[in-house]
Design a protein around this motif. Structure first.
Motif, mmCIF file in Angstrom:
data_model
loop_
_atom_site.group_PDB
_atom_site.id
_atom_site.type_symbol
_atom_site.label_atom_id
_atom_site.label_comp_id
_atom_site.label_asym_id
_atom_site.label_seq_id
_atom_site.Cartn_x
_atom_site.Cartn_y
_atom_site.Cartn_z
ATOM 1 N N UNK A 1 0.835 -1.202 0.000
ATOM 2 C CA UNK A 1 0.000 0.000 0.000
ATOM 3 C C UNK A 1 0.869 1.251 0.000
ATOM 4 N N UNK A 2 0.227 2.380 -0.329
ATOM 5 C CA UNK A 2 0.987 3.598 -0.546
ATOM 6 C C UNK A 2 0.968 4.548 0.637
ATOM 7 N N UNK A 3 0.668 4.018 1.824
ATOM 8 C CA UNK A 3 0.829 4.816 3.025
ATOM 9 C C UNK A 3 -0.235 5.861 3.229
ATOM 10 N N UNK A 4 0.210 7.041 3.693
ATOM 11 C CA UNK A 4 -0.722 8.059 4.166
ATOM 12 C C UNK A 4 -1.686 8.536 3.104
ATOM 13 N N UNK A 5 -1.317 8.495 1.827
ATOM 14 C CA UNK A 5 -2.217 8.970 0.775
ATOM 15 C C UNK A 5 -3.355 7.994 0.513
ATOM 16 N N UNK A 6 -3.209 6.760 0.960
ATOM 17 C CA UNK A 6 -4.209 5.724 0.720
ATOM 18 C C UNK A 6 -5.377 5.879 1.685
ATOM 19 N N UNK A 7 -6.594 5.679 1.191
ATOM 20 C CA UNK A 7 -7.742 5.592 2.072
ATOM 21 C C UNK A 7 -8.292 4.172 2.033
ATOM 22 N N UNK A 88 -15.193 -7.064 11.784
ATOM 23 C CA UNK A 88 -13.878 -7.504 11.296
ATOM 24 C C UNK A 88 -13.344 -6.606 10.191
ATOM 25 N N UNK A 89 -14.226 -6.060 9.360
ATOM 26 C CA UNK A 89 -13.774 -5.110 8.341
ATOM 27 C C UNK A 89 -13.137 -3.879 9.010
ATOM 28 N N UNK A 90 -13.819 -3.360 10.030
ATOM 29 C CA UNK A 90 -13.307 -2.173 10.726
ATOM 30 C C UNK A 90 -12.009 -2.492 11.456
ATOM 31 N N UNK A 91 -11.980 -3.626 12.130
ATOM 32 C CA UNK A 91 -10.774 -4.003 12.863
ATOM 33 C C UNK A 91 -9.575 -4.088 11.925
ATOM 34 N N UNK A 92 -9.747 -4.688 10.761
ATOM 35 C CA UNK A 92 -8.647 -4.804 9.811
ATOM 36 C C UNK A 92 -8.199 -3.432 9.314
ATOM 37 N N UNK A 93 -9.148 -2.548 9.075
ATOM 38 C CA UNK A 93 -8.793 -1.204 8.613
ATOM 39 C C UNK A 93 -8.069 -0.415 9.692
ATOM 40 N N UNK A 94 -8.491 -0.564 10.934
ATOM 41 C CA UNK A 94 -7.819 0.121 12.046
ATOM 42 C C UNK A 94 -6.366 -0.329 12.138
ATOM 43 N N UNK A 95 -6.141 -1.630 12.052
ATOM 44 C CA UNK A 95 -4.764 -2.125 12.134
ATOM 45 C C UNK A 95 -3.924 -1.604 10.965
ATOM 46 N N UNK A 101 -0.421 2.075 6.746
ATOM 47 C CA UNK A 101 -0.676 1.536 5.414
ATOM 48 C C UNK A 101 -1.798 2.300 4.722
ATOM 49 N N UNK A 102 -2.680 2.927 5.507
ATOM 50 C CA UNK A 102 -3.695 3.818 4.968
ATOM 51 C C UNK A 102 -3.715 5.083 5.818
ATOM 52 N N UNK A 103 -4.113 6.190 5.194
ATOM 53 C CA UNK A 103 -4.086 7.461 5.896
ATOM 54 C C UNK A 103 -5.392 7.842 6.546
ATOM 55 N N UNK A 104 -6.500 7.233 6.102
ATOM 56 C CA UNK A 104 -7.804 7.529 6.697
ATOM 57 C C UNK A 104 -8.747 6.381 6.392
ATOM 58 N N UNK A 105 -9.623 6.082 7.341
ATOM 59 C CA UNK A 105 -10.659 5.069 7.156
ATOM 60 C C UNK A 105 -11.970 5.765 6.816
ATOM 61 N N UNK A 106 -12.690 5.213 5.844
ATOM 62 C CA UNK A 106 -14.043 5.659 5.518
ATOM 63 C C UNK A 106 -14.969 4.473 5.772
ATOM 64 N N UNK A 107 -15.968 4.653 6.609
ATOM 65 C CA UNK A 107 -16.824 3.525 6.966
ATOM 66 C C UNK A 107 -18.197 3.630 6.315
ATOM 67 N N UNK A 108 -18.604 2.525 5.688
ATOM 68 C CA UNK A 108 -19.986 2.368 5.246
ATOM 69 C C UNK A 108 -20.806 1.923 6.458
ATOM 70 N N UNK A 277 -5.920 8.248 17.517
ATOM 71 C CA UNK A 277 -4.615 8.358 16.849
ATOM 72 C C UNK A 277 -4.698 8.099 15.341
ATOM 73 N N UNK A 278 -5.882 7.726 14.850
ATOM 74 C CA UNK A 278 -6.098 7.518 13.425
ATOM 75 C C UNK A 278 -7.255 8.399 12.976
ATOM 76 N N UNK A 279 -7.404 8.566 11.659
ATOM 77 C CA UNK A 279 -8.492 9.377 11.111
ATOM 78 C C UNK A 279 -9.587 8.484 10.547
ATOM 79 N N UNK A 280 -10.834 8.938 10.726
ATOM 80 C CA UNK A 280 -11.974 8.186 10.180
ATOM 81 C C UNK A 280 -13.104 9.134 9.813
ATOM 82 N N UNK A 281 -13.657 8.943 8.627
ATOM 83 C CA UNK A 281 -14.879 9.612 8.214
ATOM 84 C C UNK A 281 -15.907 8.542 7.890
#
Length: 316
Positions: A1-7, A88-95, A101-108, A277-281
């Motif tokens: 993954x491309x780090x902080x730019x990845x959502x 489990x989807x959210x847990x994996x994204x948080x980790x 590995x990702x800069x922000x989580x977007x939750x459905x 400590x992480x970002x989420x919208x």
């Protein structure tokens, strides 16, 4: 993954509209944005949703596949397996976010009933994210172009919400909101604190909570250099803020803040979690089981949540 730019987009409850709005939003992205997007979800469910909505997203390129027992589960039906999958989807994204590995989580959207039926006892995404990141509390801000609201409390009874609106908690909420608005470009945010009682208690006629609980918090914030005002009666405050008098409102409880934002920005308001400590919208709507699987769910709210997430990811 491309780090902080990845959502990273979590698919939400597999039986709801989350898979559909996710696919529609990703399908509408430019190739460059798709390359900076990952979906945390279930391949079998997304393949079924693709048939319903008629999209052609390359799942091999964007999907972090997290299998779900019995997938694809029937759309529109409450199922504990779907609640467990949403967790489990959210847990994996948080980790992934914690590992940069990702800069922000977007939750459905997820369904609180199936989430709890699966043994994950949270009041929704906000409490879950706080627990998963080891934080005692997270805050919810509803953000739209003309009205932004942060809440002292959310998913608790009105009686409990009043008890939780202590001077300390209100001050923390003012600080969190002030810091967030500065982060997204406001030099000196104008923050208005809503009163608890009608007309802020009318000098004690309708209760003393505003004088005892809200006034000390506002004074303390002002002493810290924050441009805070209040308490201001909620029946006029939201109109004033909508017309430009304030940049952010501190709402004392769930409905006080949610109703005005959903009235003026139902399809464009974004739910943002602060204090982690992480970002989420997130989208600001539910699983809509009544239309799930029909391919008609509106993905506009998801588009706005993704745009806000990219803004946060770019500024990390």
């Amino acid at each position: 993954m491309a780090g902080a730019a990845m959502i990273g987009i979590t698919m939400g409850d597999p039986a709801g509209v989350g898979p559909e709005v996710t696919l529609k939003a990703v399908d509408a992205m430019s190739p460059e944005d798709q390359a900076q997007t990952r979906i945390f979800g279930c391949r079998a469910t997304l393949e079924a949703a693709q048939k319903a909505v008629g999209t052609s997203v390359d799942l091999d390129a964007v999907l972090i596949d997290i299998p779900v027992e019995g997938a694809p589960l029937p759309f529109g039906v409450e199922d504990p397996r779907a609640g467990d999958a949403a967790f489990r989807f959210v847990e994996a994204a948080v980790r992934a976010a914690e590992a940069n590995e990702i800069g922000c989580i977007v939750t459905a959207p997820l369904n609180k009933a199936t989430l709890n039926a699966a043994g994950h006892h949270y009041d929704g995404h906000t409490g879950m994210l706080a627990h998963l990141t080891g934080q005692p509390k997270a805050w919810m801000i509803l953000a739209s172009d003309k009205l932004k609201v942060i809440h002292v409390s959310t998913h608790v009874s009105l009686k409990d919400a009043i008890d939780r609106a202590t001077p300390e908690q209100i001050l923390k909420t003012i600080r969190i909101g002030n810091d967030h608005l500065k982060r997204i470009g406001y030099d000196k945010p104008r923050i208005a604190v809503a009163g608890i009682n009608p007309h802020c208690g009318e000098g004690g006629l309708f209760g003393t909570e505003d004088d005892v609980q809200v006034v000390p918090a506002v004074k303390a914030a002002q002493e810290e250099g924050i441009d805070a005002h209040g308490p201001i009666s909620a029946d006029t405050l939201f109109h004033r803020a909508y017309n430009g008098a304030f940049d952010l409102i501190v709402a004392q409880y769930h409905d006080q803040g949610h109703i005005p934002v959903k009235l003026v920005a139902f399809d464009t308001g974004v739910n943002v979690t602060l204090g982690l400590p992480i970002d989420r919208t997130s989208v600001d709507h539910g699983t809509a089981f009544d239309i799930a699987g029909k391919g008609i769910a509106n993905h506009e709210n998801m588009v706005h949540a993704i745009a806000y997430a990219r803004k946060l990811a770019a500024g990390r």
